[in-house]
Write a protein that holds these residues in place. Structure first.
Motif, mmCIF file in Angstrom:
data_model
loop_
_atom_site.group_PDB
_atom_site.id
_atom_site.type_symbol
_atom_site.label_atom_id
_atom_site.label_comp_id
_atom_site.label_asym_id
_atom_site.label_seq_id
_atom_site.Cartn_x
_atom_site.Cartn_y
_atom_site.Cartn_z
ATOM 1 N N ALA A 27 5.937 -43.898 63.634
ATOM 2 C CA ALA A 27 4.637 -43.262 63.432
ATOM 3 C C ALA A 27 4.030 -43.675 62.101
ATOM 4 C CB ALA A 27 4.784 -41.745 63.505
ATOM 5 N N SER A 28 4.861 -43.787 61.067
ATOM 6 C CA SER A 28 4.377 -44.192 59.750
ATOM 7 C C SER A 28 3.809 -45.603 59.786
ATOM 8 C CB SER A 28 5.508 -44.116 58.721
ATOM 9 O OG SER A 28 5.970 -42.793 58.566
ATOM 10 N N HIS A 29 4.539 -46.515 60.432
ATOM 11 C CA HIS A 29 4.088 -47.906 60.510
ATOM 12 C C HIS A 29 2.786 -48.019 61.297
ATOM 13 C CE1 HIS A 29 4.256 -52.263 60.772
ATOM 14 N NE2 HIS A 29 4.092 -52.168 62.080
ATOM 15 N N ALA A 30 2.710 -47.313 62.417
ATOM 16 C CA ALA A 30 1.502 -47.373 63.243
ATOM 17 C C ALA A 30 0.297 -46.817 62.489
ATOM 18 C CB ALA A 30 1.723 -46.596 64.539
ATOM 19 N N LEU A 31 0.494 -45.712 61.781
ATOM 20 C CA LEU A 31 -0.606 -45.106 61.040
ATOM 21 C C LEU A 31 -1.047 -45.996 59.888
ATOM 22 C CD1 LEU A 31 -2.455 -42.652 60.625
ATOM 23 C CD2 LEU A 31 -0.644 -41.639 59.212
ATOM 24 N N GLN A 32 -0.090 -46.549 59.157
ATOM 25 C CA GLN A 32 -0.427 -47.434 58.049
ATOM 26 C C GLN A 32 -1.219 -48.646 58.537
ATOM 27 O OE1 GLN A 32 2.786 -49.614 56.252
ATOM 28 N NE2 GLN A 32 1.797 -49.661 54.252
ATOM 29 N N THR A 33 -0.756 -49.270 59.592
ATOM 30 C CA THR A 33 -1.434 -50.452 60.139
ATOM 31 C C THR A 33 -2.856 -50.116 60.567
ATOM 32 O OG1 THR A 33 0.678 -51.366 60.908
ATOM 33 C CG2 THR A 33 -1.332 -52.231 61.920
ATOM 34 N N ARG A 34 -3.018 -48.985 61.223
ATOM 35 C CA ARG A 34 -4.345 -48.586 61.709
ATOM 36 C C ARG A 34 -5.298 -48.302 60.553
ATOM 37 N NH1 ARG A 34 -5.811 -43.346 65.588
ATOM 38 N NH2 ARG A 34 -8.066 -43.788 65.720
ATOM 39 N N LEU A 35 -4.840 -47.562 59.558
ATOM 40 C CA LEU A 35 -5.732 -47.178 58.461
ATOM 41 C C LEU A 35 -6.098 -48.372 57.583
ATOM 42 C CD1 LEU A 35 -4.278 -43.705 57.409
ATOM 43 C CD2 LEU A 35 -6.177 -44.219 58.958
ATOM 44 N N ILE A 36 -5.155 -49.265 57.357
ATOM 45 C CA ILE A 36 -5.480 -50.462 56.575
ATOM 46 C C ILE A 36 -6.560 -51.278 57.281
ATOM 47 C CG2 ILE A 36 -4.588 -52.687 55.789
ATOM 48 C CD1 ILE A 36 -1.976 -51.315 55.091
ATOM 49 N N ALA A 37 -6.477 -51.346 58.609
ATOM 50 C CA ALA A 37 -7.419 -52.156 59.374
ATOM 51 C C ALA A 37 -8.777 -51.486 59.540
ATOM 52 C CB ALA A 37 -6.833 -52.468 60.751
ATOM 53 N N GLU A 38 -8.809 -50.160 59.641
ATOM 54 C CA GLU A 38 -10.034 -49.482 60.061
ATOM 55 C C GLU A 38 -10.843 -48.839 58.936
ATOM 56 O OE1 GLU A 38 -9.135 -46.750 63.218
ATOM 57 O OE2 GLU A 38 -8.274 -48.315 64.513
ATOM 58 N N LEU A 39 -10.255 -48.617 57.777
ATOM 59 C CA LEU A 39 -10.994 -47.963 56.697
ATOM 60 C C LEU A 39 -11.700 -48.982 55.809
ATOM 61 C CD1 LEU A 39 -8.581 -45.094 55.568
ATOM 62 C CD2 LEU A 39 -10.390 -45.066 57.296
ATOM 63 N N ALA A 40 -12.778 -48.533 55.172
ATOM 64 C CA ALA A 40 -13.560 -49.388 54.269
ATOM 65 C C ALA A 40 -13.000 -49.250 52.853
ATOM 66 C CB ALA A 40 -15.033 -48.994 54.311
ATOM 67 N N TRP A 41 -11.989 -50.033 52.554
ATOM 68 C CA TRP A 41 -11.308 -49.944 51.264
ATOM 69 C C TRP A 41 -12.169 -50.530 50.151
ATOM 70 C CZ3 TRP A 41 -7.056 -47.064 51.092
ATOM 71 C CH2 TRP A 41 -6.378 -46.832 52.291
ATOM 72 N N ARG A 42 -12.090 -49.893 48.975
ATOM 73 C CA ARG A 42 -12.856 -50.357 47.820
ATOM 74 C C ARG A 42 -11.964 -50.368 46.582
ATOM 75 N NH1 ARG A 42 -18.310 -46.976 47.172
ATOM 76 N NH2 ARG A 42 -18.341 -48.346 45.351
ATOM 77 N N GLN A 43 -12.162 -51.375 45.759
ATOM 78 C CA GLN A 43 -11.507 -51.399 44.453
ATOM 79 C C GLN A 43 -12.521 -50.888 43.437
ATOM 80 O OE1 GLN A 43 -10.061 -55.204 43.053
ATOM 81 N NE2 GLN A 43 -8.621 -54.240 41.640
ATOM 82 N N GLU A 44 -12.376 -49.628 43.073
ATOM 83 C CA GLU A 44 -13.363 -48.967 42.230
ATOM 84 C C GLU A 44 -13.267 -49.436 40.775
ATOM 85 O OE1 GLU A 44 -15.594 -47.206 43.529
ATOM 86 O OE2 GLU A 44 -14.798 -46.405 45.408
ATOM 87 N N GLN A 45 -14.350 -49.213 40.045
ATOM 88 C CA GLN A 45 -14.376 -49.442 38.607
ATOM 89 C C GLN A 45 -14.494 -48.096 37.905
ATOM 90 O OE1 GLN A 45 -17.659 -52.155 37.908
ATOM 91 N NE2 GLN A 45 -16.351 -53.931 38.203
ATOM 92 N N ILE A 46 -13.704 -47.907 36.856
ATOM 93 C CA ILE A 46 -13.732 -46.665 36.097
ATOM 94 C C ILE A 46 -13.849 -46.975 34.612
ATOM 95 C CG2 ILE A 46 -12.416 -45.366 37.817
ATOM 96 C CD1 ILE A 46 -9.942 -45.741 36.068
#
Length: 207
Positions: free
Chosen positions: A35-54
């Motif tokens: 379940a962990s692997h499936a969830l990780q794979t799905r979220l990495i592929a489907e979310l709009a990841w951003r490298q923020e600046q602070i």
């Protein structure tokens, strides 16, 4: 001091760490490997990841990880001088939020997702003590992917704690933990695989 109890929500045995000014509970294997692997794979592929600046010490820098801030529409969040507006719930994350709430008997309505590409990505010493989270916030942290070291240190005492957060583990930081303790995810150069961390929080709606 630690003690162990059986979790009613999962088969994992809960490890309780009784610390000065804080209470930590760790459920290793709260989410099984498949379940962990499936969830990780799905979220990495489907979310709009951003490298923020602070802003740190007057300088604008990119954080050494990618992020998504997600939750209810009122859950705006300010960190290091940057205001984050939540993206709408991803169905899998919203379902997971309810499962974490049930397991910890605590309410959560937002989550910060951090994606660490490898052991070079890290998080420095900090506390989740922003005003939006209240005086004694509960933070539930779910780890997916690579096992990483998690360090805690008391702000004024000499107490320290080092944990290994493995794939599928759930950590609850409670009590006055965020007031009196800081935590970090240090670099581990030998770690080549990614780690996805979800930290569930609660922000009180403003009437």
């Amino acid at each position: 001091m630690t003690r162990q109890t059986q979790s009613d929500n999962r088969k994992a045995v809960a490890q309780h760490f009784l610390l000065p000014d804080a209470a930590l509970t760790l459920w290793p294997g709260w989410l099984n490997a498949d379940a962990s692997h499936a969830l990780q794979t799905r979220l990495i592929a489907e979310l709009a990841w951003r490298q923020e600046q602070i802003r740190i010490y007057g300088k604008t820098v990119k954080i050494p990880r990618q992020q998504v801030w997600m939750g209810e529409s009122h859950c705006s969040y300010q960190y290091s001088g940057v205001r984050f507006e939540p993206t709408p719930w991803h169905p899998a994350v919203q379902q997971l939020c309810q499962q974490v709430s049930d397991a910890t008997t605590s309410a959560f309505n937002c989550v910060l997702l951090n994606l660490y590409a490898n052991g070079q990505d890290h998080m420095g010493w900090h506390a989740d003590d922003e005003p939006e989270l209240g005086m004694a916030p509960l933070i539930a942290s779910l780890s997916l992917g690579a096992s990483r070291r998690f360090d805690l240190r008391h702000r004024t005492l000499s107490h320290r704690l080092q944990l290994q957060l493995d794939n599928g583990s759930l950590l609850l930081m409670a009590g006055a933990c965020q007031q009196h303790w800081q935590h970090s995810l240090p670099k581990q150069r030998r770690v080549a695989a990614p780690r996805l961390n979800l930290t569930f929080r609660y922000i009180t709606p403003v009437c």
